[in-house]
Design a protein around this motif. Structure first.
Motif, PDB file in Angstrom:
ATOM      1  N   ARG A  36      36.344  71.682  -0.534  1.00  0.00           N
ATOM      2  CA  ARG A  36      36.666  70.979   0.725  1.00  0.00           C
ATOM      3  C   ARG A  36      37.476  69.728   0.429  1.00  0.00           C
ATOM      4  NH1 ARG A  36      31.216  72.276   1.897  1.00  0.00           N
ATOM      5  NH2 ARG A  36      30.548  70.125   1.517  1.00  0.00           N
ATOM      6  N   ASP A  37      37.087  69.020  -0.640  1.00  0.00           N
ATOM      7  CA  ASP A  37      37.849  67.826  -1.020  1.00  0.00           C
ATOM      8  C   ASP A  37      39.255  68.205  -1.472  1.00  0.00           C
ATOM      9  OD1 ASP A  37      35.653  66.266  -0.472  1.00  0.00           O
ATOM     10  OD2 ASP A  37      34.961  66.176  -2.549  1.00  0.00           O
ATOM     11  N   LEU A  38      39.362  69.320  -2.179  1.00  0.00           N
ATOM     12  CA  LEU A  38      40.667  69.785  -2.637  1.00  0.00           C
ATOM     13  C   LEU A  38      41.587  70.010  -1.442  1.00  0.00           C
ATOM     14  CD1 LEU A  38      42.053  70.635  -5.359  1.00  0.00           C
ATOM     15  CD2 LEU A  38      41.407  72.984  -4.807  1.00  0.00           C
ATOM     16  N   PRO A  96      45.017  73.229  -0.071  1.00  0.00           N
ATOM     17  CA  PRO A  96      44.170  74.280   0.490  1.00  0.00           C
ATOM     18  C   PRO A  96      44.468  75.642  -0.137  1.00  0.00           C
ATOM     19  CG  PRO A  96      46.030  73.904   1.929  1.00  0.00           C
ATOM     20  CD  PRO A  96      46.164  72.903   0.800  1.00  0.00           C
ATOM     21  N   GLY A  97      43.625  76.619   0.170  1.00  0.00           N
ATOM     22  CA  GLY A  97      43.896  77.991  -0.222  1.00  0.00           C
ATOM     23  C   GLY A  97      42.941  78.524  -1.269  1.00  0.00           C
ATOM     24  N   ARG A 152      45.141  93.854 -11.082  1.00  0.00           N
ATOM     25  CA  ARG A 152      44.620  94.143  -9.745  1.00  0.00           C
ATOM     26  C   ARG A 152      45.563  93.779  -8.598  1.00  0.00           C
ATOM     27  NH1 ARG A 152      40.733  92.399  -7.249  1.00  0.00           N
ATOM     28  NH2 ARG A 152      40.329  90.327  -8.114  1.00  0.00           N
ATOM     29  N   GLN A 153      46.748  93.272  -8.929  1.00  0.00           N
ATOM     30  CA  GLN A 153      47.698  92.866  -7.880  1.00  0.00           C
ATOM     31  C   GLN A 153      47.012  91.948  -6.859  1.00  0.00           C
ATOM     32  OE1 GLN A 153      47.554  96.512  -8.696  1.00  0.00           O
ATOM     33  NE2 GLN A 153      48.828  95.656 -10.321  1.00  0.00           N
ATOM     34  N   ILE A 154      46.484  90.840  -7.363  1.00  0.00           N
ATOM     35  CA  ILE A 154      45.696  89.931  -6.520  1.00  0.00           C
ATOM     36  C   ILE A 154      46.547  89.010  -5.665  1.00  0.00           C
ATOM     37  CG2 ILE A 154      43.777  89.928  -8.162  1.00  0.00           C
ATOM     38  CD1 ILE A 154      44.717  87.115  -9.045  1.00  0.00           C
ATOM     39  N   LEU A 155      47.821  88.856  -6.030  1.00  0.00           N
ATOM     40  CA  LEU A 155      48.645  87.830  -5.389  1.00  0.00           C
ATOM     41  C   LEU A 155      49.141  88.247  -4.012  1.00  0.00           C
ATOM     42  CD1 LEU A 155      50.787  86.569  -8.397  1.00  0.00           C
ATOM     43  CD2 LEU A 155      48.777  85.490  -7.379  1.00  0.00           C
ATOM     44  N   GLU A 156      49.086  87.304  -3.101  1.00  0.00           N
ATOM     45  CA  GLU A 156      49.684  87.416  -1.782  1.00  0.00           C
ATOM     46  C   GLU A 156      50.757  86.347  -1.658  1.00  0.00           C
ATOM     47  OE1 GLU A 156      46.190  89.044   1.102  1.00  0.00           O
ATOM     48  OE2 GLU A 156      45.992  86.963   0.472  1.00  0.00           O
ATOM     49  N   PRO A 157      51.666  86.482  -0.693  1.00  0.00           N
ATOM     50  CA  PRO A 157      52.721  85.471  -0.541  1.00  0.00           C
ATOM     51  C   PRO A 157      52.136  84.064  -0.413  1.00  0.00           C
ATOM     52  CG  PRO A 157      53.210  87.375   0.818  1.00  0.00           C
ATOM     53  CD  PRO A 157      51.833  87.599   0.254  1.00  0.00           C
ATOM     54  N   GLY A 158      52.662  83.160  -1.201  1.00  0.00           N
ATOM     55  CA  GLY A 158      52.228  81.765  -1.153  1.00  0.00           C
ATOM     56  C   GLY A 158      51.136  81.408  -2.131  1.00  0.00           C
ATOM     57  N   ASN A 191      50.546  73.650  -6.160  1.00  0.00           N
ATOM     58  CA  ASN A 191      50.228  72.486  -5.336  1.00  0.00           C
ATOM     59  C   ASN A 191      48.922  71.846  -5.782  1.00  0.00           C
ATOM     60  OD1 ASN A 191      50.450  70.637  -3.130  1.00  0.00           O
ATOM     61  ND2 ASN A 191      49.067  71.926  -1.931  1.00  0.00           N
ATOM     62  N   ALA A 192      47.934  72.687  -6.118  1.00  0.00           N
ATOM     63  CA  ALA A 192      46.666  72.158  -6.609  1.00  0.00           C
ATOM     64  C   ALA A 192      46.860  71.432  -7.934  1.00  0.00           C
ATOM     65  CB  ALA A 192      45.653  73.289  -6.775  1.00  0.00           C
TER      66      ALA A 192
END
Length: 279
Positions: A140-142, A149-150, A214-220, A227-228
């Protein structure tokens, strides 16, 4: 991030909701004060052991072996499993065995082999018991305080802490701390930065391998992780807290450095590419 159908790790200890009281740590109040100072400076709690050894009376709390049933607990368990599936084969390629770390979920404060630690420290890895500790309120702090976020940003944080476990198993952490004991504060801080940047690079390796498996990635998603990484750079955090930046006091690296090394790990997928100590 596509995580819902991933394998769940058996190495999660769910201690959330348990109350923990600080014991006698490094002589009681003095040790607690040192820990609080470490929090303010962004120092790894494990390093405090070198200054004020923890009470040898530490005993491991009863472990919860059942799988977390809430979405956040399941998410953490899947990400941890992906790190296991990343590092087990990489260690075999290096002719070594990978000891999978435990990940402890806790609320507010926790007792570990590194002592009593408040959630204010954020996620951390404790070398003596080879466990990652996480109060998920940090996420939440992140999002709300650091602007990162994300779910992939959250996964990056977990993979970074597991990266410290990898360093511990490879003997890198011990070598760095041995040198830190023989040099001045500025040089010791620079070594801490190199250690943290390598953990960022190792987190990038996790992203690379998990995507291929596993092809875990989605756009963004990659942007979330970058960003983190940028949001928890020493320069940005110091600017927010003090209004100015003191590079000599950096212990984790600048935003640009953290982004660079995560990208290096992600693009290469190679441990050899993560030698932050010679670059």
């Amino acid at each position: 991030m596509r995580w819902e159908f991933g394998r769940k790790s058996d190495n999660v200890e769910d201690r959330r909701g348990r109350s923990v009281s600080p014991g006698l740590v490094g002589g009681g109040l003095g040790g607690l004060v040192l820990t609080l100072i470490a929090v303010l400076l962004g120092v790894d709690p494990a390093i405090i052991d070198q200054i004020a050894p923890r009470d040898n009376g530490y005993s491991t709390p009863t472990q919860t072996t059942s799988q977390p049933q809430d979405d956040m607990g399941k998410f953490v368990s899947v990400v941890l499993a992906d790190t296991e599936d990343t590092w087990n084969p990489l260690f075999r390629q290096m002719g070594a065995n990978y000891r999978e770390p435990k990940l402890v979920l806790f609320s507010d404060a926790v007792q570990s082999a590194c002592g009593y630690t408040s959630a204010a420290v954020g996620p951390f890895y404790c070398p003596p018991d080879e466990k990652v500790y996480l109060d998920t309120s940090f996420f939440r702090d992140l999002k709300n305080k650091l602007g990162a976020p994300g779910d992939f940003a959250q996964a990056y944080v977990i993979a970074h802490e597991v990266g410290h476990h990898v360093q511990n198993l490879m003997g890198i952490s011990d070598k760095v701390r041995s040198v830190q004991n023989r040099v001045g504060k500025v040089e010791a801080n620079q070594l801490s930065v190199r250690l943290e940047l390598q953990a960022d690079c190792f987190a990038g390796i996790w992203a690379n391998k998990a995507q291929k498996a596993r092809q875990i990635l989605e756009p963004g998603d990659i942007e979330e992780a970058l960003n983190a990484a940028a949001s928890i750079g020493d320069d940005r955090l110091q600017k927010q807290a003090k209004g100015y930046v003191v590079p000599e006091s950096f212990t984790h690296g600048s935003s640009a450095q953290r982004v660079k090394w995560f990208k290096t790990g992600f693009q290469s997928g190679s441990v050899d590419a993560c030698n932050t100590f010679e670059s």
